[in-house]
Design a protein around this motif. Structure first.
Motif, PDB file in Angstrom:
ATOM      1  N   ASN A  14       0.824  -1.214   0.000  1.00  0.00           N
ATOM      2  CA  ASN A  14       0.000   0.000   0.000  1.00  0.00           C
ATOM      3  C   ASN A  14       0.852   1.255   0.000  1.00  0.00           C
ATOM      4  OD1 ASN A  14      -2.755  -0.961   0.023  1.00  0.00           O
ATOM      5  ND2 ASN A  14      -2.322  -1.744   2.066  1.00  0.00           N
ATOM      6  N   SER A  61      -2.482   5.139  -8.429  1.00  0.00           N
ATOM      7  CA  SER A  61      -3.890   5.522  -8.540  1.00  0.00           C
ATOM      8  C   SER A  61      -4.748   4.296  -8.260  1.00  0.00           C
ATOM      9  CB  SER A  61      -4.188   6.073  -9.936  1.00  0.00           C
ATOM     10  OG  SER A  61      -4.025   5.058 -10.906  1.00  0.00           O
ATOM     11  N   GLU A  62      -6.036   4.541  -8.020  1.00  0.00           N
ATOM     12  CA  GLU A  62      -6.943   3.443  -7.700  1.00  0.00           C
ATOM     13  C   GLU A  62      -7.211   2.521  -8.884  1.00  0.00           C
ATOM     14  OE1 GLU A  62     -10.484   4.580  -5.611  1.00  0.00           O
ATOM     15  OE2 GLU A  62      -9.372   5.915  -4.284  1.00  0.00           O
ATOM     16  N   ASP A  63      -6.931   2.998 -10.108  1.00  0.00           N
ATOM     17  CA  ASP A  63      -7.178   2.170 -11.287  1.00  0.00           C
ATOM     18  C   ASP A  63      -5.914   1.462 -11.778  1.00  0.00           C
ATOM     19  OD1 ASP A  63      -5.892   4.453 -12.293  1.00  0.00           O
ATOM     20  OD2 ASP A  63      -7.059   4.440 -14.154  1.00  0.00           O
ATOM     21  N   ALA A  67      -3.136  -1.523  -7.523  1.00  0.00           N
ATOM     22  CA  ALA A  67      -4.258  -1.198  -6.625  1.00  0.00           C
ATOM     23  C   ALA A  67      -5.342  -2.259  -6.728  1.00  0.00           C
ATOM     24  CB  ALA A  67      -4.819   0.179  -6.962  1.00  0.00           C
ATOM     25  N   LYS A  68      -5.627  -2.713  -7.952  1.00  0.00           N
ATOM     26  CA  LYS A  68      -6.635  -3.753  -8.145  1.00  0.00           C
ATOM     27  C   LYS A  68      -6.193  -5.068  -7.502  1.00  0.00           C
ATOM     28  CE  LYS A  68      -8.310  -1.626 -12.369  1.00  0.00           C
ATOM     29  NZ  LYS A  68      -8.371  -1.695 -13.831  1.00  0.00           N
ATOM     30  N   ALA A  71      -6.580  -4.710  -3.719  1.00  0.00           N
ATOM     31  CA  ALA A  71      -7.998  -4.742  -3.347  1.00  0.00           C
ATOM     32  C   ALA A  71      -8.524  -6.172  -3.337  1.00  0.00           C
ATOM     33  CB  ALA A  71      -8.807  -3.866  -4.298  1.00  0.00           C
TER      34      ALA A  71
END
Length: 134
Positions: A14, A61-63, A67-68, A71
C-alpha cells in the motif's frame, strides 16, 4: 534465447514509506533506488538480495493494476520476473505453447528494462514477467 536468472520478485504494498523500513530494519537490506513507472501507474523501490532483487510496488492511482491486485488479494507477492536475453523470442515461445500474453510486445518498465507479462490463467496462477535491459 534463454532465461538467464530470476531477476526480481514483485511485492505489492500500500505504501513504500511504510514498507521500506521493514526491509531495511528487520531484514537488513538497503533500498537501492526508488522509481516511478508512469506506464504501469506504480512507484517502485528495489532491494538487492544476492543475485535477485525485491521490487516493492505501490499503486499511483486506484485504477492501477497494483491497486486492483491489493484490493482483491491484499499486500503480498505479485509476480516473479525472469531476465532474458531475447524478450521477443521468449514471448513467441510462450505464445506458441498456448500461453496467454498480457503484453504481446514489450513495454518500458522500471530500471531501464523492457518488460512483458504472461497471464496467470495460463501460468498455473503465477503472474510471470520477462525482462531485458534496453
Amino acid at each position: 534465447m534463454m532465461l538467464q536468472q530470476i531477476d526480481h520478485l514483485g511485492i505489492a504494498v500500500n505504501s513504500l514509506d511504510e514498507a521500506i523500513p521493514y526491509y531495511e530494519n528487520a531484514l537488513g537490506l538497503k533500498c537501492e533506488h526508488r522509481e516511478e513507472v508512469a506506464s504501469q501507474k506504480v512507484r517502485t523501490a528495489f532491494f538487492e538480495c544476492g543475485q535477485v532483487h525485491i521490487e516493492l510496488l505501490e499503486p499511483m492511482s486506484e485504477d492501477s493494476p497494483i491497486a486492483k491486485f491489493i484490493a482483491k488479494n491484499g499486500e503480498g507477492i505479485h509476480h516473479i520476473a525472469f531476465r532474458t536475453d531475447n524478450i521477443e523470442g521468449q514471448l513467441k515461445q510462450a505464445s506458441d505453447n498456448g500461453v496467454r500474453l498480457i503484453n504481446e510486445v514489450p513495454v518500458d518498465g522500471a530500471g531501464g528494462k523492457l518488460v512483458a507479462f504472461l497471464h496467470p490463467k495460463s501460468t498455473r496462477g503465477v503472474l510471470t514477467e520477462f525482462c531485458m535491459p534496453k
